[in-house]
Enzyme design. Structure first.
Site, short mmCIF file in Angstrom:
data_model
loop_
_atom_site.label_atom_id
_atom_site.label_comp_id
_atom_site.label_asym_id
_atom_site.label_seq_id
_atom_site.Cartn_x
_atom_site.Cartn_y
_atom_site.Cartn_z
CE1 TYR A 3 28.61 -27.22 -66.90
CE2 TYR A 3 28.72 -27.37 -64.50
CZ TYR A 3 29.10 -26.77 -65.68
OH TYR A 3 29.96 -25.69 -65.64
CE LYS A 30 32.33 -27.92 -67.09
NZ LYS A 30 33.31 -27.28 -67.98
CB SER A 80 32.58 -26.73 -62.73
OG SER A 80 31.63 -26.31 -61.79
#
Ligand SMILES: NC(=O)c1ccc[n+]([C@@H]2O[C@H](COP(=O)([O-])OP(=O)(O)OC[C@H]3O[C@@H](n4cnc5c(N)ncnc54)[C@H](OP(=O)(O)O)[C@@H]3O)[C@@H](O)[C@H]2O)c1
Length: 254
Positions: free
Chosen positions: A156, A160, A143
């Site tokens: 998160y 990533k 991401s």
């Protein structure tokens, strides 16, 4: 045909919807036989209905977050289609929105296992069960959040960032038999990101130079190239696909 995958076999995790399903559809359209995987069989059954060439697709329900499940889904994929040329580590989750310092242990652990360690356990299983002997290609879905800070999805994004580093380290360790690359998408219209665009899409789109959210197939087209021979001299690379989101003025004084 561009980026033909005729005769290749693939496993795509998190492929019952969103980006994973779009990647699986592209791979099948390019001639590959593809195992789609996610936790829920009913979601996979719905996804199967979207494929024209049903004999080229097989569904296996599995949770990406444990090593034993990773080893099982890889073994069953090889058993079903007879080989495993392509692994797409796509499944991810985000159970928490808030300050990094306030995340619970359970939220932290779940995100870590599903987003980060799954990339290693599936790559390891693919390597040991097939690719060390026969070669192959691994594609990780990271991401742009892994490239820098953003509000609300800090943990998160840490996972990533780890996927980005795992991609580079695995590419270094598994070459020349196996190529490993990653795509870093910007904001794409899927369930996972719904909270980031649903009620303010026009406003969000104004901050994207190409003027719109991404669609799953915007990512899948690049994925097709990265798992095909079109990219046969590429490994360890992170390809940003974000409508220009990360290509903005820095705000610094010239
Ligand atoms: N959408 C975006 O804006 C965006 C941006 C950057 C990166 N990404 C990345 O793109 C990838 C795909 O995300 P998406 O947006 O397409 O998400 P999505 O639409 O929510 O799809 C997620 C998929 O993963 C499966 N899944 C979730 N938890 C799982 C688990 N523990 N084990 C196995 N499968 C699991 C889901 O199916 P089940 O519920 O059946 O398990 C589903 O098929 C992710 O790596 C995500 O981080 C997305």
């Amino acid at each position: 045909m561009t980026s033909s995958l005729e005769g290749r076999t693939a496993l795509v995790t998190g492929a019952s919807r969103g980006i994973g399903l779009a990647i699986a559809q592209r791979l099948v359209d390019a001639g590959a036989r593809v195992v789609i995987s996610s936790r829920r069989q009913e979601n996979l059954n719905e996804a199967l209905l979207t494929f024209d060439q049903r004999t080229s697709v097989h569904a296996i329900a599995a949770h990406v977050g444990t090593r034993s499940e990773a080893e099982r889904v890889v073994a069953q994929s090889i058993e079903h289609f007879g080989s495993l040329d392509i692994l797409v580590n796509n499944a991810a989750t985000n159970p928490y929105f808030g300050l990094l310092v306030d995340i619970s242990d359970a939220q932290m652990q779940k995100t870590y296992e599903v987003n980060q360690t799954s990339v290693l356990t599936h790559s390891g299983a693919a390597w040991h069960q097939w690719m060390s002997e026969h070669g192959g290609v691994i594609l990780n879905v990271a991401s742009i959040g892994g490239l820098g800070p953003e509000p609300g999805i800090g943990w998160y994004n840490v996972t990533k960032a780890a996927v980005i580093h795992l991609t580079k380290q695995l590419a270094f360790e598994l070459g020349p038999r196996v190529r490993v690359n990653a795509i870093a998408p910007g904001l794409v219209r899927t369930e996972l990101a719904r909270g980031l665009w649903e009620n303010n899409e026009a406003q969000v789109a104004r901050h994207i130079p190409l003027g719109r959210l991404g669609e799953p197939d915007d990512i899948a087209g690049i994925a097709q190239v990265l798992v095909s021979d079109e990219s046969s001299w590429m490994t360890g690379q992170i390809i940003v696909v974000d409508g220009g989101t990360t290509n903005q003025p820095t705000g610094g004084v010239a």
